[in-house]
Design a protein around this motif. Structure first.
Motif, PDB file in Angstrom:
ATOM      1  N   HIS A  44       0.867  -1.180   0.000  1.00 23.27           N
ATOM      2  CA  HIS A  44       0.000   0.000   0.000  1.00 23.27           C
ATOM      3  C   HIS A  44       0.907   1.234   0.000  1.00 23.27           C
ATOM      4  CE1 HIS A  44      -3.489  -2.537   1.753  1.00 23.27           C
ATOM      5  NE2 HIS A  44      -3.689  -2.314   0.470  1.00 23.27           N
ATOM      6  N   HIS A  87       2.750  -3.645   6.720  1.00 18.25           N
ATOM      7  CA  HIS A  87       1.752  -2.621   6.386  1.00 18.25           C
ATOM      8  C   HIS A  87       1.677  -1.613   7.532  1.00 18.25           C
ATOM      9  CE1 HIS A  87      -0.498  -4.411   2.882  1.00 18.25           C
ATOM     10  NE2 HIS A  87       0.298  -5.414   3.224  1.00 18.25           N
ATOM     11  N   THR A  88       0.760  -0.646   7.393  1.00 17.34           N
ATOM     12  CA  THR A  88       0.361   0.191   8.529  1.00 17.34           C
ATOM     13  C   THR A  88      -1.145   0.388   8.405  1.00 17.34           C
ATOM     14  OG1 THR A  88       0.345   2.434   7.573  1.00 17.34           O
ATOM     15  CG2 THR A  88       2.508   1.547   8.196  1.00 17.34           C
ATOM     16  N   GLU A 126       1.909   3.399   3.092  1.00 17.07           N
ATOM     17  CA  GLU A 126       2.289   2.660   4.308  1.00 17.07           C
ATOM     18  C   GLU A 126       3.793   2.401   4.290  1.00 17.07           C
ATOM     19  OE1 GLU A 126      -0.397  -0.676   4.507  1.00 17.07           O
ATOM     20  OE2 GLU A 126      -2.146   0.624   4.361  1.00 17.07           O
ATOM     21  N   ARG A 162      -3.655   2.879  -2.314  1.00 15.35           N
ATOM     22  CA  ARG A 162      -4.285   1.743  -1.652  1.00 15.35           C
ATOM     23  C   ARG A 162      -5.028   0.875  -2.678  1.00 15.35           C
ATOM     24  NH1 ARG A 162      -5.058   0.083   3.234  1.00 15.35           N
ATOM     25  NH2 ARG A 162      -6.814  -1.239   3.744  1.00 15.35           N
TER      26      ARG A 162
END
Ligand SMILES: [Zn+2]
Length: 371
Positions: free
Chosen positions: A43, A172-173, A46, A91
């Protein structure tokens, strides 16, 4: 330098420029030790996983590495470069609208008939044969005559690397988020090795994400083998780590998460060096108890609940401001929940449509312990 750098081509831009990703590899000393694949930044916004990879590679350079380690930072160049104004989008594939982390391939192998054809093999040979099957399935998908979308090409190219490993870690975040991780139910005892307080325990269901793409086919095979009476354990581990908020690089915090990953790798014998997991309280939550809270009304949101802290029933989750309703009892709406929870993440923007996924919260938490 122990790490050898090469590059992985994952697509081409309209101008013909290749989309390539830096790929780092250490050949481990012991061919029997587990092989690892770590990627970050699928993403686009991220980015913290890249900082964790930096700290991890710095540490690994100094360590006694037994198993092969393959690391892919900046894994989605198209997503990372998809900026609008000050922000990174990245995203969703802008052409198809599909989430970049829902593009991985569900092989849909008929495990019963596959096992029937391979049941004479010992565990080691069986694992090698199934691995080859998964890699060949990715290859066939990429080279089919009708072609694949940009997002599918990226995902299945990454998946092919992941299938070569015994341990897959996808970094990820959240949007605005506290740290949490996704861990398959069969492997929940591994979660307390990482430096992450909150773990989502996930079932054997394929939803299109990298971790599921890596472990689901093995879990399905294992369940079938166990059902027909053969003792076998899922030989592949896969986790998604959510390392806080998007659009943020924090090198000191990255050291904490690099340590957590090393504690896991040390436990698994990927590195011979002893790395103890951090001492901290850790909690689990089943995916069915991970609740999305959708904005009951549109407006401007004051996010009040602190992420990663318990919010008791009746306490303020958020306030919604409606200037168009000034002077009425709808000018300010306090949002509350009627059960205790731990808010894990919230929407990144302070203005929302009605129905926006405002918060995700864990309910019915239980404590996890290091064994
Ligand atoms: Zn993500």
């Amino acid at each position: 330098m122990k790490f050898k750098q090469s590059s992985l081509t994952v697509g081409e831009l309209a101008t013909g420029h290749g989309l390539s990703v830096p790929l780092f590899h250490i050949a481990g000393k012991d061919s029997q030790a587990p092989k690892v694949f770590i990627q970050a930044n699928v993403h686009g916004a991220e980015v913290q996983g890249n900082a964790v990879i930096f700290q991890l590679m710095k540490r690994l350079e100094q360590m006694d590495v037994q198993g092969d380690v393959t690391i892919l930072p900046l894994a989605n160049p198209l997503g990372i470069n998809q900026k609008s104004g000050e922000f990174t989008l990245g995203r969703f594939d802008p052409i198809t609208g599909v989430n970049w982390n829902r593009e991985y391939l569900d092989h849909q192998i008929d495990v019963a008939s596959w096992y029937q054809r391979h049941c004479e093999l010992d565990d080691k040979a069986l694992i090698a044969a199934y691995r080859a099957e998964l890699i060949a399935s990715c290859d066939a998908h990429l080279n089919q005559q009708w072609g694949v979308t940009t997002g599918k090409r990226l995902a299945v190219t990454l998946q092919q690397l992941a299938h070569q490993a015994d341990i897959v870690i996808d970094l990820h975040t959240g949007p605005k988020s506290c740290k949490h991780m996704y861990c398959p139910e069969y492997d929940v005892s591994s979660a307390p090795l990482f430096s992450i307080a909150y773990t989502l325990v996930i079932p054997n269901e394929f939803g299109g994400a990298m971790d599921e793409a890596a472990f689901c086919p093995w879990w399905q095979l294992t369940e079938h083998m166990n059902a027909v009476g053969r003792d076998f354990q899922v030989p592949v581990a896969a986790f998604t780590l959510e390392l806080g908020s998007q659009e943020l690089i924090d090198l000191e915090d990255a050291l904490t998460d690099a340590h957590g990953i090393l504690a896991y790798l040390s436990h698994r014998g990927v590195v011979a060096d002893k790395v103890e997991p951090a001492q901290m309280p850790r909690y689990g939550c089943y995916l069915k108890d991970y609740k999305k809270y959708h904005a009951p009304t549109a407006g401007l949101v004051e996010y009040k609940a602190r992420l990663g802290h318990i919010l008791y029933s009746g306490e303020t989750l958020a306030n919604v401001l409606r200037l168009d309703r000034f002077g009425t009892n709808e000018e300010l709406t306090e949002l509350v929940l009627n059960q205790d929870c731990v808010p894990i993440l919230h929407f990144a923007s302070a203005s929302v449509y009605q129905g926006t996924e405002l918060y995700k919260v864990m309910t019915n938490l239980f404590e996890l312990y290091t064994s």
